[in-house]
Design an enzyme around this catalytic site. Structure first.
Site, mmCIF file in Angstrom:
data_model
loop_
_atom_site.group_PDB
_atom_site.id
_atom_site.type_symbol
_atom_site.label_atom_id
_atom_site.label_comp_id
_atom_site.label_asym_id
_atom_site.label_seq_id
_atom_site.Cartn_x
_atom_site.Cartn_y
_atom_site.Cartn_z
ATOM 1 N N ARG A 84 1.041 -1.130 -0.293
ATOM 2 C CA ARG A 84 -0.105 0.309 -0.099
ATOM 3 C C ARG A 84 1.046 1.238 -0.205
ATOM 4 O O ARG A 84 1.689 1.343 0.748
ATOM 5 C CB ARG A 84 -0.679 0.101 0.934
ATOM 6 C CG ARG A 84 -1.501 1.379 1.293
ATOM 7 C CD ARG A 84 -2.958 1.216 0.691
ATOM 8 N NE ARG A 84 -3.848 2.896 1.182
ATOM 9 C CZ ARG A 84 -4.614 3.258 1.957
ATOM 10 N NH1 ARG A 84 -5.001 1.887 2.570
ATOM 11 N NH2 ARG A 84 -5.125 4.094 1.375
ATOM 12 N N ASP A 98 -6.217 -2.019 2.550
ATOM 13 C CA ASP A 98 -6.228 -1.031 3.854
ATOM 14 C C ASP A 98 -6.919 -1.059 5.639
ATOM 15 O O ASP A 98 -7.809 -2.186 5.133
ATOM 16 C CB ASP A 98 -7.902 -0.201 3.020
ATOM 17 C CG ASP A 98 -7.744 1.001 3.442
ATOM 18 O OD1 ASP A 98 -7.133 1.785 4.083
ATOM 19 O OD2 ASP A 98 -9.499 1.688 2.746
ATOM 20 N N ASP A 100 -8.374 0.129 8.612
ATOM 21 C CA ASP A 100 -8.984 1.270 9.777
ATOM 22 C C ASP A 100 -8.799 1.321 11.264
ATOM 23 O O ASP A 100 -9.718 0.264 11.339
ATOM 24 C CB ASP A 100 -9.661 2.216 8.732
ATOM 25 C CG ASP A 100 -9.262 3.135 7.723
ATOM 26 O OD1 ASP A 100 -8.783 3.560 7.592
ATOM 27 O OD2 ASP A 100 -10.227 2.350 6.578
ATOM 28 N N GLY A 189 14.308 -5.598 38.390
ATOM 29 C CA GLY A 189 14.903 -5.128 37.065
ATOM 30 C C GLY A 189 14.084 -6.591 35.988
ATOM 31 O O GLY A 189 14.142 -5.957 34.256
ATOM 32 N N LYS A 192 8.636 -10.229 35.747
ATOM 33 C CA LYS A 192 8.557 -11.010 36.219
ATOM 34 C C LYS A 192 7.382 -10.141 36.833
ATOM 35 O O LYS A 192 6.292 -11.096 35.858
ATOM 36 C CB LYS A 192 9.403 -11.534 37.518
ATOM 37 C CG LYS A 192 9.573 -10.067 38.566
ATOM 38 C CD LYS A 192 10.465 -11.482 39.391
ATOM 39 C CE LYS A 192 11.101 -9.991 40.767
ATOM 40 N NZ LYS A 192 11.832 -9.234 39.817
ATOM 41 N N GLU A 210 3.961 -9.811 44.855
ATOM 42 C CA GLU A 210 4.344 -9.290 45.439
ATOM 43 C C GLU A 210 4.368 -7.645 45.939
ATOM 44 O O GLU A 210 4.446 -6.815 45.704
ATOM 45 C CB GLU A 210 6.240 -9.476 45.024
ATOM 46 C CG GLU A 210 6.676 -9.048 46.501
ATOM 47 C CD GLU A 210 8.430 -9.491 46.711
ATOM 48 O OE1 GLU A 210 8.961 -9.541 47.518
ATOM 49 O OE2 GLU A 210 9.225 -9.579 45.834
ATOM 50 N N GLU A 322 15.744 2.617 44.132
ATOM 51 C CA GLU A 322 16.434 0.957 42.965
ATOM 52 C C GLU A 322 18.182 2.278 42.185
ATOM 53 O O GLU A 322 19.546 1.449 41.945
ATOM 54 C CB GLU A 322 15.553 0.408 42.515
ATOM 55 C CG GLU A 322 14.615 -0.210 43.007
ATOM 56 C CD GLU A 322 14.155 -0.921 41.725
ATOM 57 O OE1 GLU A 322 13.122 -1.668 42.621
ATOM 58 O OE2 GLU A 322 14.271 -0.456 40.524
#
Length: 375
Positions: A84, A98, A100, A189, A192, A210, A322
Site C-alpha cells: 500500500r 486498507d 482503519d 528488573g 517478572k 509481591e 533502586e
C-alpha cells in the site's frame, strides 16, 4: 504497562489475491498488535468514492495493550508491507490492503494523524455491515447510537454481498492446563511482574503480586544495607508467607489457575546475600518452619536477563531507591538463584533467557516467550 483494550478495525482489499491478503493481514495483526476476539463475515462491495475494482471488506475486534496511536502506526506498517502506498492527495485509489481503526473502546480523539471514532463509520455501508456482525450493540461514542441503528439509517445504498469464504481466527497455541500454580521469578528488573500480569490477563489466571512497594524498610535498606538488612528480610518473609498462605488457600471458581510474580524461596536467596552469618543462621531456621507449610508451584519460571539489561530496566522504571544498585549485587543475586534452581529436584523449573527480548513493547517477543514455556 497498559490494561488490554478492545479495538475494532476495518480491513479492505481490491488488488491482488484479495481474500488471501485479508487473511494474512489478520495474522499479522494477531502477531504484532493483539489477540483476535471476533471476525465478521467477508463482503464484496463496489469501490466507494472512486471508479475502481470491487473490494473485499471485513471487520475484526482485537484486544491490545498498545495505545491508539501505536496501533495506527503498526497498521500503517502492515499496509506498507503489502504494497500500500498512501499519499496526501486525498483521492481514493485501488489498494492491496486498507486498514482503519474504527473504534478504540469509548475513546474520542482528534490528532493530526488519527480521529476516533473513525469519522466516516456512519456514512459507509461497507463498514457498517461487517461491523454490525461483531459489534451490533456497541455504542458510537459521539453519535450515541448503536452500530445496528447506524446501519439501518445509513444513506449509502451500495450493494454489499456476503461471500462464502470465512477468515480464520489465529489463536495462541499456549495452554496452562496442567498447572494450578505458576511462580515467575527473576532478578531485580527482569520483568517478572509484567509477564505475570500479562499471562493473568490473557489466560484467565488469578494474579498474586509481591507487595514490595508497601515495605517501609526497602528505601532504608538501599541507603544503609548493613543496618536494615535483617529488618527488611524478616518483614519480607512475614509478608510473603501471609500473602501466599491467604491467596493460595482461597480458590477462585472463575479463574483457571494462579500465577505469582515471586516464590517465597526468594526470601532465603536474598537473605543469604544481605545478612551476616549469624543473622542468616537464625533466619534460615525461621524460613524453613514457614516454607514447609506453603503450597509449592507446579511450574517455576526463572526469567534471566544479563546485568546490563537489568540495569537499563532499573533506570527506565525510575524507582529512586533502586538507582544506586551496583552490578555486583545483581550478579550475586543471579548466582544465588541459579544455585537454588540447581538444587531443586522435586520442582519443575525452567530458565528462559530473555536478554534479547522486549516482551512488553513487542508482541512477537511476548509470543516467543510463551512458546519457550514447556509444561
Amino acid at each position: 504497562m497498559n490494561f488490554p483494550k478492545k479495538v475494532h478495525i476495518a480491513l479492505g482489499s481490491n488488488e491482488g489475491e484479495r481474500f488471501k491478503i485479508l487473511q494474512n493481514a489478520v495474522t499479522r495483526i494477531f502477531e504484532e498488535i493483539g489477540e483476535i476476539l471476533e471476525i465478521s463475515s467477508v463482503y464484496e462491495t463496489p469501490a466507494w468514492g472512486f471508479s475502481g475494482n470491487t473490494f473485499l471488506n471485513a471487520c475484526i475486534s482485537i484486544s491490545t495493550r498498545f495505545s491508539a496511536e501505536e496501533v495506527l502506526r503498526k497498521l500503517l506498517a502492515i499496509e506498507a508491507d503489502f504494497g500500500r502506498k498512501r499519499d496526501n492527495s486525498g483521492n481514493y485509489q485501488n489498494r492491496p490492503l486498507d486498514l482503519d481503526v474504527l473504534l478504540f473502546e469509548n475513546e474520542v480523539l482528534q490528532t493530526t494523524s488519527l480521529i476516533l471514532p473513525h469519522p466516516q463509520i456512519q456514512n459507509r455501508r461497507f463498514v457498517l455491515q461487517p461491523l454490525s456482525d461483531i459489534a451490533a450493540n456497541e455504542m458510537h461514542p459521539v453519535l450515541k447510537k448503536k452500530i445496528q441503528q447506524l446501519l439501518l439509517e445509513v444513506a449509502d445504498a451500495s450493494e454489499v454481498s456476503k461471500i462464502d469464504k470465512k477468515l480464520q481466527t489465529p489463536k495462541m497455541n499456549y495452554k496452562f492446563n496442567n498447572c494450578n500454580y505458576i511462580a515467575v521469578e527473576g532478578n531485580i528488573g527482569a520483568g517478572k511482574t509484567s509477564f505475570s500480569t500479562m499471562v493473568s490477563q490473557d489466560f484467565n489466571a488469578k494474579l498474586i503480586l509481591e507487595r514490595f512497594k508497601d515495605n517501609p524498610f526497602l528505601p532504608k535498606f538501599y541507603e544503609d544495607q548493613e543496618r536494615y538488612a535483617f529488618s527488611l528480610e524478616m518483614s519480607f518473609l512475614a509478608d510473603r508467607y501471609q500473602q501466599l498462605s491467604d491467596d493460595l488457600a482461597q480458590y477462585d471458581l472463575f479463574k483457571d489457575f494462579v500465577i505469582s510474580d515471586y516464590d517465597v524461596f526468594k526470601s532465603l536467596i536474598f537473605a543469604k546475600i544481605t545478612l551476616a552469618e549469624d543473622e542468616y543462621s537464625l533466619y534460615q531456621k525461621l524460613f524453613h518452619l514457614m516454607y514447609k507449610e506453603l503450597v509449592k508451584p507446579d511450574l517455576y519460571i526463572y526469567l534471566y536477563q544479563n546485568t546490563d539489561r537489568l540495569l537499563q530496566n532499573i533506570r527506565k522504571r525510575g524507582r529512586e531507591y533502586e538507582q544506586n544498585i551496583q552490578p555486583e549485587y545483581l550478579i550475586n543475586i543471579n548466582k544465588s538463584y541459579l544455585s537454588f534452581i540447581k538444587s531443586q529436584t522435586n520442582m519443575k523449573v525452567q530458565i528462559i533467557d530473555i536478554s534479547e527480548l522486549d516482551f512488553v513493547n513487542n508482541r512477537q517477543d511476548y509470543l516467543k516467550l510463551l512458546g519457550e514455556i514447556k509444561l
